[in-house]
Scaffold this active site. Sequence first.
Site, short mmCIF file in Angstrom:
data_model
loop_
_atom_site.label_atom_id
_atom_site.label_comp_id
_atom_site.label_asym_id
_atom_site.label_seq_id
_atom_site.Cartn_x
_atom_site.Cartn_y
_atom_site.Cartn_z
N GLY A 13 0.83 -1.21 0.00
CA GLY A 13 0.00 0.00 0.00
C GLY A 13 0.85 1.25 0.00
N ARG A 16 -0.28 5.57 -1.76
CA ARG A 16 -0.97 6.76 -1.22
C ARG A 16 -0.73 6.89 0.27
NH1 ARG A 16 -6.40 6.07 -1.26
NH2 ARG A 16 -6.42 3.96 -2.11
N TYR A 156 -12.40 -3.56 11.78
CA TYR A 156 -11.09 -2.89 11.71
C TYR A 156 -10.32 -3.09 13.02
CZ TYR A 156 -7.89 1.03 10.66
OH TYR A 156 -6.78 1.82 10.41
N ALA A 158 -10.71 -5.51 15.24
CA ALA A 158 -10.31 -6.92 15.37
C ALA A 158 -9.08 -7.21 14.53
CB ALA A 158 -11.47 -7.82 14.96
N LYS A 160 -6.79 -5.04 13.46
CA LYS A 160 -5.60 -4.31 13.93
C LYS A 160 -5.09 -4.88 15.27
CE LYS A 160 -5.11 -1.36 10.54
NZ LYS A 160 -3.96 -1.49 9.62
N ILE A 189 -4.46 10.37 11.37
CA ILE A 189 -3.45 10.88 10.44
C ILE A 189 -4.16 11.44 9.21
CG2 ILE A 189 -1.38 10.28 9.10
CD1 ILE A 189 -1.01 9.84 12.16
P1 NAP Z 1 -5.09 5.22 2.30
O1 NAP Z 1 -4.69 6.63 2.12
O2 NAP Z 1 -6.52 4.82 2.10
O3 NAP Z 1 -4.13 4.29 1.38
C1 NAP Z 1 -4.31 2.90 1.42
C2 NAP Z 1 -3.17 2.25 0.68
O4 NAP Z 1 -3.34 0.83 0.81
C3 NAP Z 1 -3.16 2.56 -0.80
O5 NAP Z 1 -1.83 2.59 -1.23
C4 NAP Z 1 -3.90 1.37 -1.41
O6 NAP Z 1 -3.51 1.08 -2.75
C5 NAP Z 1 -3.40 0.26 -0.50
N1 NAP Z 1 -4.29 -0.90 -0.47
C6 NAP Z 1 -5.59 -0.97 -0.08
N2 NAP Z 1 -6.04 -2.22 -0.23
C7 NAP Z 1 -5.02 -2.96 -0.70
C8 NAP Z 1 -4.87 -4.31 -1.08
N3 NAP Z 1 -5.88 -5.18 -0.98
N4 NAP Z 1 -3.67 -4.73 -1.57
C9 NAP Z 1 -2.63 -3.86 -1.68
N5 NAP Z 1 -2.71 -2.56 -1.34
C10 NAP Z 1 -3.90 -2.12 -0.87
O7 NAP Z 1 -4.74 4.69 3.76
P2 NAP Z 1 -3.79 5.34 4.89
O8 NAP Z 1 -4.63 6.25 5.70
O9 NAP Z 1 -2.53 5.80 4.32
O10 NAP Z 1 -3.56 4.04 5.80
C11 NAP Z 1 -2.37 3.23 5.67
C12 NAP Z 1 -2.35 2.25 6.84
O11 NAP Z 1 -2.35 2.98 8.06
C13 NAP Z 1 -3.55 1.32 6.89
O12 NAP Z 1 -3.16 0.04 7.34
C14 NAP Z 1 -4.44 1.97 7.92
O13 NAP Z 1 -5.32 1.06 8.53
C15 NAP Z 1 -3.41 2.53 8.88
N6 NAP Z 1 -3.88 3.62 9.72
C16 NAP Z 1 -4.29 4.80 9.17
C17 NAP Z 1 -4.72 5.82 10.02
C18 NAP Z 1 -5.17 7.16 9.50
O14 NAP Z 1 -5.62 7.99 10.31
N7 NAP Z 1 -5.09 7.45 8.21
C19 NAP Z 1 -4.73 5.62 11.40
C20 NAP Z 1 -4.31 4.40 11.91
C21 NAP Z 1 -3.87 3.41 11.06
P3 NAP Z 1 -4.27 1.80 -4.02
O15 NAP Z 1 -3.73 3.22 -4.07
O16 NAP Z 1 -3.84 0.98 -5.19
O17 NAP Z 1 -5.72 1.75 -3.73
#
Ligand code: NAP
Length: 249
Positions: A13, A16, A156, A158, A160, A189
Amino acid sequence: MARLDGSVALVTGGSRGIGAAICRRLAADGASVVVNYAGNESAAQAIVDEINSAGGRAIAIQADVSDTTACTDLVHRVAQEFGSLDIVVNNAGIARDGLLMRMSDADWSAVIDTNLTGVFAITRAAAKIMIKQRSGAIVNVTSVIGLVGNAGQGNYAAAKAGVIGLTKSAAKELSSRNVRVNAVAPGFIETDMTAELSDKVRESAQSEIALKRFGSPQDVAAAVAFLASSDASYITGQTLAVDGGMTFV
Ligand code: NAP
């Protein structure tokens, strides 16, 4: 010499949000980076171009981490392409929020398959390579929701929480071969994932954060780069909250 010079890193991932910031940061620290993505090829290619034009080395590889065979193939391709695999960042994740009583089987499974089973399958494949190398660092991106739970995010939370248990178990299994496994637990974030939050939810969340603001993807990337580096060579099995002081006790 940069601290990750000569290392090969796979970031799931990476196209983005937090994953893209991790790719940029690991590349700036000297690692060759594989930017994995699910469907957004142009975003992944943009990160790759940015890293390569800054003098680094990166390639993009599509793979859906909810498909365990695709995870194995992805790890094998990285090892073939670069000859080693030193750092894995299990970052790919999705949310399909809903109250438990109304949550569909599909929304439950999609989140578990992507956010938990994907981490297992990538770790299983990477561990085989790292054990042979007698070195490696795996950093899993979990969430504070896995620590404290959240109404409307049972699937989510469960997944994490499962990642935190998996991190500790993998750390115990792999430490004798000099493979470290840690996790970061981001709070709120600024990414596409949180862009959908209403002003009301955003204000209420900010009031719970000691530093009174959302974090940036770079804040998480800095913690990941630390845990992936030899600066953290005596740290394994840990979950580091990067949450502006939202959950400390
Ligand atoms: P995001 O902006 O929605 O980006 C998600 C990324 O994961 C994208 O690169 C997407 O690829 C990729 N992805 C989604 N499903 C996938 C799959 N089945 N196989 C391969 N890649 C996949 O998410 P984010 O906010 O940066 O979150 C990144 C991580 O941090 C996640 O694990 C999320 O749970 C965790 N997190 C985020 C926050 C927050 O506040 N944002 C807080 C706590 C934890 P595409 O671009 O190709 O769709």
